[in-house]
Scaffold this motif. Sequence first.
Motif, short mmCIF file in Angstrom:
data_model
loop_
_atom_site.label_atom_id
_atom_site.label_comp_id
_atom_site.label_asym_id
_atom_site.label_seq_id
_atom_site.Cartn_x
_atom_site.Cartn_y
_atom_site.Cartn_z
N SER A 193 -3.19 -1.87 -4.02
CA SER A 193 -3.47 -0.72 -3.18
C SER A 193 -4.86 -0.16 -3.47
O SER A 193 -5.64 0.12 -2.54
CB SER A 193 -2.40 0.36 -3.41
OG SER A 193 -2.66 1.50 -2.63
N ALA A 194 -5.18 0.00 -4.74
CA ALA A 194 -6.48 0.55 -5.11
C ALA A 194 -7.62 -0.38 -4.72
O ALA A 194 -8.65 0.04 -4.18
CB ALA A 194 -6.52 0.84 -6.62
N ARG B 259 0.13 -0.84 -7.34
CA ARG B 259 -1.00 0.05 -7.59
C ARG B 259 -2.33 -0.69 -7.57
O ARG B 259 -3.31 -0.23 -6.98
CB ARG B 259 -0.82 0.76 -8.93
CG ARG B 259 -1.91 1.79 -9.24
CD ARG B 259 -1.88 2.20 -10.70
NE ARG B 259 -2.11 1.07 -11.58
CZ ARG B 259 -3.32 0.56 -11.85
NH1 ARG B 259 -4.39 1.09 -11.30
NH2 ARG B 259 -3.45 -0.46 -12.67
N HIS B 260 -2.37 -1.84 -8.22
CA HIS B 260 -3.62 -2.59 -8.30
C HIS B 260 -4.07 -3.04 -6.91
O HIS B 260 -5.24 -2.83 -6.53
CB HIS B 260 -3.43 -3.81 -9.21
CG HIS B 260 -4.63 -4.70 -9.27
ND1 HIS B 260 -5.79 -4.36 -9.94
CD2 HIS B 260 -4.86 -5.92 -8.72
CE1 HIS B 260 -6.68 -5.34 -9.82
NE2 HIS B 260 -6.14 -6.28 -9.09
N ASN C 64 0.80 -1.22 0.00
CA ASN C 64 0.00 0.00 0.00
C ASN C 64 0.84 1.28 0.00
O ASN C 64 0.31 2.35 -0.26
CB ASN C 64 -0.94 0.03 1.21
CG ASN C 64 -1.89 1.20 1.18
OD1 ASN C 64 -2.80 1.24 0.35
ND2 ASN C 64 -1.68 2.18 2.05
N HIS D 2 -8.06 -0.45 -0.94
CA HIS D 2 -8.65 0.80 -0.48
C HIS D 2 -10.16 0.79 -0.68
O HIS D 2 -10.93 1.15 0.22
CB HIS D 2 -8.01 1.98 -1.21
CG HIS D 2 -8.54 3.32 -0.80
ND1 HIS D 2 -8.35 3.84 0.46
CD2 HIS D 2 -9.27 4.24 -1.47
CE1 HIS D 2 -8.93 5.03 0.55
NE2 HIS D 2 -9.50 5.29 -0.61
#
Length: 232
Positions: free
Chosen positions: A216-217, A213-214, A204, A220
Amino acid sequence: MTTQWIDITAKDGGKFKGYLALPPAGKGPGIVLLQEIFGVNAHIRSVAEQYALDGYVVLAPDIFWRQEPGVELGYEGEDMEKAFSLMKAMNSDQAIADIASTVDTLRGRPECQGKIASLGYCMGGILSFRSALDAGVDSAVCFYPGGIANHLDKADRLQVPVQFHFAGQDKHITGEHIEQTRRAFAGRDDVKMFVYDSADHGFNCWARSAYDRHASALSHGRTLAFLETLGR
């Protein structure tokens, strides 16, 4: 969104700082944001601001205030070594008491209206789980919680919803640890687990090489959905 450092009074005396981020609306449900071993550094403050923009009143306490107040560290070399030494010197029971003080402080603020969740990463992830047991939060989100396998004997004490996020390539929290966690909470509809198969520990944190990125998004979004399904 506005931010400031505020004072938190510890249960055993003394004061420590917490980074408070308020949403644009000025009020909302609460999040106690629990740091990695690197302090309430620029990344953690940015995460606080991220969740404030999502509508939450976020308070990130300085967990290492008893060892080195206000410490901010990077992710490599001497900073990494110092971070581990601070973690080893930390009294985890005392840290949970300080988190409970943080929860009390957040509940006492007029901007905080609704439930309070703990949310943490690595060291903060396991502290978030322990906060669900002993710090008075209404729910907990735990990202790659270090040492989770050592705390699964407490699973039957859990009385609030928890969401776990694990990295499939994590060398610290292995596949066996993840499976042990899954077994410990089998049959619990209020405990959710997600594993990001291609991600590594620390996925993250956009300031680290492990950033994904994947994952983390996705995590979230799942965190926000989890908190919203619990009601405000």
